[in-house]
Design a protein around this motif. Structure first.
Motif, PDB file in Angstrom:
ATOM      1  N   ASN A  79       0.939  -1.307   0.124  1.00 11.52           N
ATOM      2  CA  ASN A  79       0.093  -0.043   0.082  1.00 11.52           C
ATOM      3  C   ASN A  79       0.925   1.234  -0.006  1.00 11.52           C
ATOM      4  O   ASN A  79       0.664   2.213  -0.797  1.00 11.52           O
ATOM      5  N   THR A  82       2.565   1.853  -3.509  1.00 11.67           N
ATOM      6  CA  THR A  82       1.869   2.058  -4.449  1.00 11.67           C
ATOM      7  C   THR A  82       1.417   3.502  -4.160  1.00 11.67           C
ATOM      8  O   THR A  82       1.221   4.293  -5.302  1.00 11.67           O
ATOM      9  N   SER A  89      -0.824   0.072 -10.519  1.00 15.18           N
ATOM     10  CA  SER A  89      -1.780  -0.449  -9.936  1.00 15.18           C
ATOM     11  C   SER A  89      -2.107  -2.171 -10.096  1.00 15.18           C
ATOM     12  O   SER A  89      -2.199  -2.824  -9.127  1.00 15.18           O
ATOM     13  N   ASN A  93      -1.684  -4.985  -7.081  1.00 15.93           N
ATOM     14  CA  ASN A  93      -2.842  -5.873  -6.756  1.00 15.93           C
ATOM     15  C   ASN A  93      -2.206  -7.166  -6.806  1.00 15.93           C
ATOM     16  O   ASN A  93      -2.685  -8.058  -5.993  1.00 15.93           O
ATOM     17  N   THR A 277      -5.531   3.911  -2.651  1.00 13.83           N
ATOM     18  CA  THR A 277      -4.115   3.538  -3.686  1.00 13.83           C
ATOM     19  C   THR A 277      -4.945   2.652  -4.650  1.00 13.83           C
ATOM     20  O   THR A 277      -4.096   2.267  -5.763  1.00 13.83           O
ATOM     21  N   GLY A 278      -6.125   2.421  -4.923  1.00 18.77           N
ATOM     22  CA  GLY A 278      -6.690   1.582  -5.997  1.00 18.77           C
ATOM     23  C   GLY A 278      -6.337   0.363  -5.883  1.00 18.77           C
ATOM     24  O   GLY A 278      -6.907  -0.553  -6.795  1.00 18.77           O
ATOM     25  N   LEU A 279      -6.095  -0.113  -4.686  1.00 22.88           N
ATOM     26  CA  LEU A 279      -6.009  -1.587  -4.455  1.00 22.88           C
ATOM     27  C   LEU A 279      -7.189  -2.346  -4.348  1.00 22.88           C
ATOM     28  O   LEU A 279      -7.972  -1.886  -3.363  1.00 22.88           O
ATOM     29  N   SER A 280      -7.529  -3.445  -4.809  1.00 20.86           N
ATOM     30  CA  SER A 280      -8.668  -4.273  -4.800  1.00 20.86           C
ATOM     31  C   SER A 280      -8.843  -5.358  -3.718  1.00 20.86           C
ATOM     32  O   SER A 280      -8.272  -6.445  -3.921  1.00 20.86           O
TER      33      SER A 280
END
Length: 303
Positions: A79, A82, A89, A93, A277-280
């Motif tokens: 995290n 990123t 991104s 992930n 951070t756009g992490l799913s």
């Protein structure tokens, strides 16, 4: 309608806790004791040191420290890298699924020694846990190279060389500007690490209370309910699996699968350290479920 349902649900939970205070106290005590004796000393020092390393070392390679430090240290590393613009991104992930795993110290101490009493090969058990990570990483690399070559061919046919170079320069400039981030002080690092470890402790306590309620109400002979309950939190889950009325080989395979998956509590712990951070977390959960199933099958074959 959604808010009304939530209010009703919270009132039911509150009443249940009021009428079952001993269960709440026992679950909270178990969770906090587990956090204080096992999680706090095994995670907090690693989290502080890795955050200090982030101030000196750049690049996604440092995220692989999560393989040795355990979750949610791996998620915290991915995290932060990123957010600093060090990792794209898509790569982030994938790294989140690979680097954020159950600590090898926890596997060696609690699972192999205390729970399984060293009755199985440690090397084979670790192979069962880490092989799905390796296979997922290999598939991701192959997919990335395929997509890169495909994009390269499309760009050659659709854009001029000068336009392509301009875009490349813009990407480099954007990446460089994202990576400029003021270093954190020691006090900021300690505060962030304490916030994360306290959040982990709260999740463990709440899930231990939930497990106490479920064990109080589910039928004693319900195998499916106990299997479902074991997926909530890994430490209590392994304890439940040890006493399942199945043969030792099947127990070992189930424990391996749960260790690879990490449990629902670990997913919420992971989510707690992820910022904007756009992490799913959905992608992470799906991959971890697949890894857990693969570890279970490998354990049946190799252990």
């Amino acid at each position: 309608m959604h808010s009304i349902f939530m209010i009703f649900l919270l009132i039911v939970v509150l009443l249940g806790m009021l009428f079952h205070v001993p269960l709440v106290i026992e679950g909270a005590h178990t969770g906090l004791e587990l956090w204080y004796e096992s999680v706090l000393p095994s995670i907090l020092p690693f989290m502080i040191i890795t955050n200090l390393l982030l101030q000196q070392v750049h690049g996604k390679g440092i995220c692989y420290l999560g393989l040795f430090c355990g979750l949610p240290v791996g998620a915290n590393l991915v995290n932060q890298q990123t957010g600093a613009g060090q990792i794209a991104s898509a790569d982030a992930n994938a790294l989140l699924c690979i680097c954020n795993i159950t600590s090898p110290m926890f596997i060696s101490g609690y699972i192999l020694n205390q729970s399984l009493h060293n009755q199985i090969s440690a090397i084979r058990f670790f192979l069962v846990i880490y092989l799905p990570l390796f296979l997922y990483g290999l598939l991701f690399i192959l997919k990335k190279r395929w997509n890169r070559s495909d994009r390269h061919l499309q760009n050659l046919s659709a854009a001029s060389a000068s336009g392509w170079q301009d875009r490349q320069k813009a990407d480099v400039f954007s990446s460089a500007s994202m990576s400029r981030k003021a270093p954190q002080s020691l006090e900021q690092i300690l505060l962030h690490s304490l916030q994360v470890i306290l959040m982990v402790g709260v999740y463990i306590m709440l899930f231990c209370i939930l497990i106490q309620f479920l064990l109080h109400y589910i039928p004693a002979d319900s195998l499916f309910s106990k299997l479902l309950t074991s997926t909530l939190e890994i430490t209590n889950g392994i304890h439940l699996l040890i006493y399942l009325p199945v043969d030792f080989h099947q127990k070992t395979a189930l424990i391996a699968g749960l260790t690879s998956f990490g449990g629902i509590c670990s997913i919420l712990q992971t989510k707690s350290v992820l910022t904007d951070t756009g992490l799913s977390i959905v992608h992470y959960t799906i991959i971890k479920l697949c890894m857990g199933g693969l570890s279970y099958l490998l354990a049946l074959l190799l252990l």
